[in-house]
Scaffold this active site. Structure first.
Site, PDB file in Angstrom:
ATOM      1  CG  HIS A  51      15.438 -13.031  12.349  1.00  0.00           C
ATOM      2  ND1 HIS A  51      14.988 -13.021  13.643  1.00  0.00           N
ATOM      3  CD2 HIS A  51      14.833 -14.104  11.746  1.00  0.00           C
ATOM      4  CE1 HIS A  51      14.160 -14.036  13.826  1.00  0.00           C
ATOM      5  NE2 HIS A  51      14.048 -14.709  12.684  1.00  0.00           N
ATOM      6  CD  GLU A  52      15.091 -14.983   7.972  1.00  0.00           C
ATOM      7  OE1 GLU A  52      15.338 -16.195   7.942  1.00  0.00           O
ATOM      8  OE2 GLU A  52      14.084 -14.510   8.533  1.00  0.00           O
ATOM      9  CG  HIS A  55      16.840 -18.636  11.385  1.00  0.00           C
ATOM     10  ND1 HIS A  55      16.643 -19.145  12.652  1.00  0.00           N
ATOM     11  CD2 HIS A  55      15.858 -17.704  11.193  1.00  0.00           C
ATOM     12  CE1 HIS A  55      15.596 -18.545  13.203  1.00  0.00           C
ATOM     13  NE2 HIS A  55      15.106 -17.666  12.342  1.00  0.00           N
TER      14      HIS A  55
END
Length: 464
Positions: A51-52, A55
């Site tokens: 998920h990170e 980003h």
């Protein structure tokens, strides 16, 4: 005359051996339960890391300065700096974050104070005003100066949206991969047309057991044998047990040609399904008794590999199901809290905390089932968690990713409106002003999380 049994008597030896075996089985189940929980925690950490990364990659690609990439919260267990970014792992693997420069634009007062070399001091107006100023101060520390162009808020709207959606999309893609491995790699457990065993009688109804003196089932009279693969019934090809069962149930008392494959050869058998009482659910949801055909064989259950697109379809279906739960999350959490008082059974399709997911993972790992079934269960659970992460992070509230997307879109709408009306370009939307709202949302999430954790400890949802 026999004296009292000694510790070496056969009775005591058998009892001791039984206790030893029971103790060993118990320890193995506990170990497997712990392994299941650990695997879930590792899988969740991988999901957060992805998920990170969702980003981080576009942020770096668009030139934003990223100070930290962290998995977890709390004390740092390990970190290493590469270039301008510190990569690390923290003690509590329940989330993660990346620290991007300039998430909020600096306020004019702060810019003027920095330009004059003065300190801004504490904000007046109470608790929330102080929160806003503290958020601005922390945000300003990520910027090197007023002319810094490598900040998030200066990016075009579409780039900000891409960065914030990158995290949830990574969870969706990971879920698709997991569902594809589960359905196309391992397969979906299905009842096939291969005969596992034959019935012993013709029961009175589909829900009753055999009674002494019951007649021989049609499958036995027709010469069906375990291991036969049913190819067609009544001239209709069948691909699975459901199709075969549908034809048989609709053909009570009718003579049917049953084509089977046995030892590499095709044989045609003749069978007449017996008429028994079955249950049928009508369009109104009511159950009624009907006459159905009964042949009398049990199917072999096997893992049947699905088409490669089945994983994507399963992910989309799960998104819809999870969205339905998220939409009613406050109500469902309230219902869960009520079970803590009433002791009622929880909704098995309701929300869970990480603790509840861990309990289910442990139960799956310790279940009395083939290893492949347990592996499939853990993969399905992790895939569902990633779908939950995808949907939950799209909620349009700060501090969630969906909230940042809404702020970016609102900024874009203001700019488009200014251009259409010939007005000067507006200042960037200052999301720092929404810190009080963010605080309320965070408190609400913490409260709901606490309720779910307590419920998962006191009144857990069990797969058994």
């Amino acid at each position: 005359m026999h004296g009292p049994a000694t510790n070496n008597s056969p009775a005591n030896v058998v009892t001791a051996n039984s206790k030893t075996r029971a103790g060993t089985v118990g320890r193995v189940e506990i170990l497997l339960f712990v392994i299941g929980v650990v695997l879930l925690v590792v899988g969740l950490a991988v999901s957060i890391a992805l998920h990170e990364l969702g980003h981080l990659w576009p942020a770096k690609r668009f030139g934003v300065r990223v100070g930290q990439y962290m998995i977890g919260f709390g004390p740092t267990l390990w970190s290493r700096r590469r270039g301008e970014t510190e990569y690390g792992v923290k003690a509590i693997p329940l989330g993660g974050y990346i620290s991007m420069a300039g998430m909020y634009p600096p306020s004019p007062a702060q810019q003027a104070a920095r330009a004059s070399g003065q300190r801004t001091g504490r904000a007046g107006g109470g608790f929330f005003a102080t929160m806003v100023q503290d958020a601005r101060a922390a945000n300003d520390e990520t910027m090197t100066g007023d002319d810094d162009q490598r900040v998030f808020y200066r990016l075009p709207v579409w780039k900000r949206v891409v960065i914030m959606l990158g995290g949830p999309i990574m969870n969706l893609l990971f879920a698709i991969v997991l569902f594809t491995v589960l359905l196309s790699g391992i397969g979906l457990q299905m009842a096939t047309t291969t005969v596992a065993s034959l019935a012993e009688c013709v029961p009175a109804s589909s829900t009753s057991a055999c009674e002494p003196g019951d007649v021989t089932p049609p499958s036995v009279e027709a010469g069906l044998e375990p291991g036969d693969v049913i190819l067609s019934i009544g001239g209709t090809p069948v691909a699975d047990f459901a199709e075969a069962s549908e034809i048989v149930q609709a053909s009570a008392g009718e003579q049917l040609a049953v084509v089977v494959e046995r030892d590499g050869q095709q044989l045609t058998l003749t069978a007449t399904p017996a008429a028994i009482t079955g249950q049928q659910v009508g369009a109104d949801g009511e159950t009624a008794s009907v006459e159905v055909g009964f042949l009398g064989f049990r199917p072999t259950v096997e893992f049947v590999r699905q088409p490669v697109w089945a994983g994507s379809q399963a992910a989309v279906e799960n998104v819809g199901a999870v969205a339905g739960i998220i939409w009613q999350l406050p109500v469902k959490v309230w219902d869960t809290a009520a079970t803590l008082v009433t002791g009622d059974e929880r909704d098995p399709n309701g929300p869970l905390s990480v603790v509840g997911a861990g309990v289910i993972a442990g139960e799956v790992a310790a279940a009395d089932a083939p290893i492949l079934n347990r592996v499939s269960g853990l993969i399905a659970l992790l895939a569902s968690l990633n779908i939950a992460l995808f949907v939950f992070n799209l909620i349009p509230l700060l501090p969630l990713d969906g909230g940042h997307v809404v702020v970016a879109l609102w900024d874009g709408i203001k700019r488009v409106f200014a251009r259409l009306t010939g007005r000067p370009e507006p200042k960037p939307v200052d999301a720092a002003k929404l810190i009080p709202v963010t605080f309320v949302v965070v408190i609400g999430l913490i409260a709901m999380g606490a309720v779910l954790i307590l419920a998962d400890l006191v009144n857990p949802v069990s797969i058994f």
